[in-house]
Design a protein around this motif. Structure first.
Motif, PDB file in Angstrom:
ATOM      1  N   SER A  33     -62.421  21.904 -28.585  1.00  0.00           N
ATOM      2  CA  SER A  33     -61.490  22.811 -28.246  1.00  0.00           C
ATOM      3  C   SER A  33     -61.997  24.109 -28.968  1.00  0.00           C
ATOM      4  CB  SER A  33     -60.169  22.761 -29.072  1.00  0.00           C
ATOM      5  OG  SER A  33     -59.230  23.606 -28.828  1.00  0.00           O
ATOM      6  N   ASN A  35     -59.895  26.270 -30.246  1.00  0.00           N
ATOM      7  CA  ASN A  35     -59.006  26.601 -31.332  1.00  0.00           C
ATOM      8  C   ASN A  35     -58.832  25.418 -32.407  1.00  0.00           C
ATOM      9  OD1 ASN A  35     -56.735  26.975 -32.838  1.00  0.00           O
ATOM     10  ND2 ASN A  35     -55.477  27.586 -31.255  1.00  0.00           N
ATOM     11  N   PRO A  36     -59.328  25.907 -33.667  1.00  0.00           N
ATOM     12  CA  PRO A  36     -59.216  24.726 -34.591  1.00  0.00           C
ATOM     13  C   PRO A  36     -57.934  24.137 -34.952  1.00  0.00           C
ATOM     14  CG  PRO A  36     -59.684  26.891 -35.527  1.00  0.00           C
ATOM     15  CD  PRO A  36     -59.682  27.157 -34.148  1.00  0.00           C
ATOM     16  N   HIS A  37     -57.103  24.762 -34.514  1.00  0.00           N
ATOM     17  CA  HIS A  37     -55.517  24.473 -34.838  1.00  0.00           C
ATOM     18  C   HIS A  37     -54.960  23.868 -33.564  1.00  0.00           C
ATOM     19  CE1 HIS A  37     -56.371  26.289 -38.447  1.00  0.00           C
ATOM     20  NE2 HIS A  37     -56.805  27.366 -38.011  1.00  0.00           N
ATOM     21  N   ASP A  38     -55.215  23.748 -32.441  1.00  0.00           N
ATOM     22  CA  ASP A  38     -54.810  23.359 -31.279  1.00  0.00           C
ATOM     23  C   ASP A  38     -55.785  22.388 -30.452  1.00  0.00           C
ATOM     24  OD1 ASP A  38     -53.223  22.833 -28.884  1.00  0.00           O
ATOM     25  OD2 ASP A  38     -53.059  25.018 -28.424  1.00  0.00           O
ATOM     26  N   THR A  40     -54.478  20.489 -27.860  1.00  0.00           N
ATOM     27  CA  THR A  40     -53.465  19.883 -26.936  1.00  0.00           C
ATOM     28  C   THR A  40     -53.514  21.004 -25.650  1.00  0.00           C
ATOM     29  OG1 THR A  40     -51.668  20.955 -27.856  1.00  0.00           O
ATOM     30  CG2 THR A  40     -52.013  18.567 -28.390  1.00  0.00           C
ATOM     31  N   SER A  43     -58.222  21.757 -24.377  1.00  0.00           N
ATOM     32  CA  SER A  43     -59.295  21.049 -24.979  1.00  0.00           C
ATOM     33  C   SER A  43     -59.810  20.309 -23.986  1.00  0.00           C
ATOM     34  CB  SER A  43     -58.668  19.858 -26.158  1.00  0.00           C
ATOM     35  OG  SER A  43     -57.598  19.307 -25.567  1.00  0.00           O
ATOM     36  N   TYR A  85     -64.642  23.512 -31.639  1.00  0.00           N
ATOM     37  CA  TYR A  85     -64.321  22.781 -32.779  1.00  0.00           C
ATOM     38  C   TYR A  85     -64.336  21.179 -32.169  1.00  0.00           C
ATOM     39  CZ  TYR A  85     -63.557  27.138 -34.836  1.00  0.00           C
ATOM     40  OH  TYR A  85     -63.521  28.494 -35.469  1.00  0.00           O
ATOM     41  N   GLN A  87     -62.511  17.551 -33.114  1.00  0.00           N
ATOM     42  CA  GLN A  87     -61.711  16.764 -33.620  1.00  0.00           C
ATOM     43  C   GLN A  87     -61.796  15.186 -33.265  1.00  0.00           C
ATOM     44  OE1 GLN A  87     -57.327  16.713 -32.971  1.00  0.00           O
ATOM     45  NE2 GLN A  87     -57.290  17.465 -35.066  1.00  0.00           N
TER      46      GLN A  87
END
Length: 116
Positions: A33, A35-38, A40, A43, A85, A87
């Protein structure tokens, strides 16, 4: 940070550092993604529920069941964003429990069963 150009592979290695020799590691889901915080909203799945989703994904065999290794090439994301990012969701299982998530592999439908 790990810097790559558009045509370079990203190599990933995850290791379970725990003294119990009866444990093993399994990659259930990995996504990238911008965005490292999202992970969903925007991605891209490399692996989802143990199923490979990206054609550039390559798994590397390891004799040590506490180590998982793979590579992928983030072509489309690197063209659109300056940074991405990664995950991953892993499962830790008893390597002698052949009914555990680690031995179920790709789960295309139905409920995912987790056990120790």
């Amino acid at each position: 940070p790990y810097y790559v150009n558009t045509n370079q592979d990203v190599f990933v290695r995850a290791t379970l550092y725990y003294p119990d020799p009866n444990l093993m590691l399994f990659i259930d889901t990995c996504a990238v993604s911008p965005n490292p915080h999202d992970f969903t909203t925007l991605s891209y799945d490399l692996i989802r529920n143990g199923c490979v989703r990206d054609p550039s994904y390559r798994n590397y065999y390891s004799r040590d069941k506490k180590v998982v290794q793979f590579k992928f090439r983030p072509l489309s994301f690197l063209r659109s964003y300056s940074a991405i990012y990664l995950q991953c969701r892993m499962a830790v299982c008893n390597k002698y429990n052949y009914y555990s998530r680690c031995y179920q592999g790709c789960m295309t439908r139905g409920k995912i069963v987790t056990s120790n």
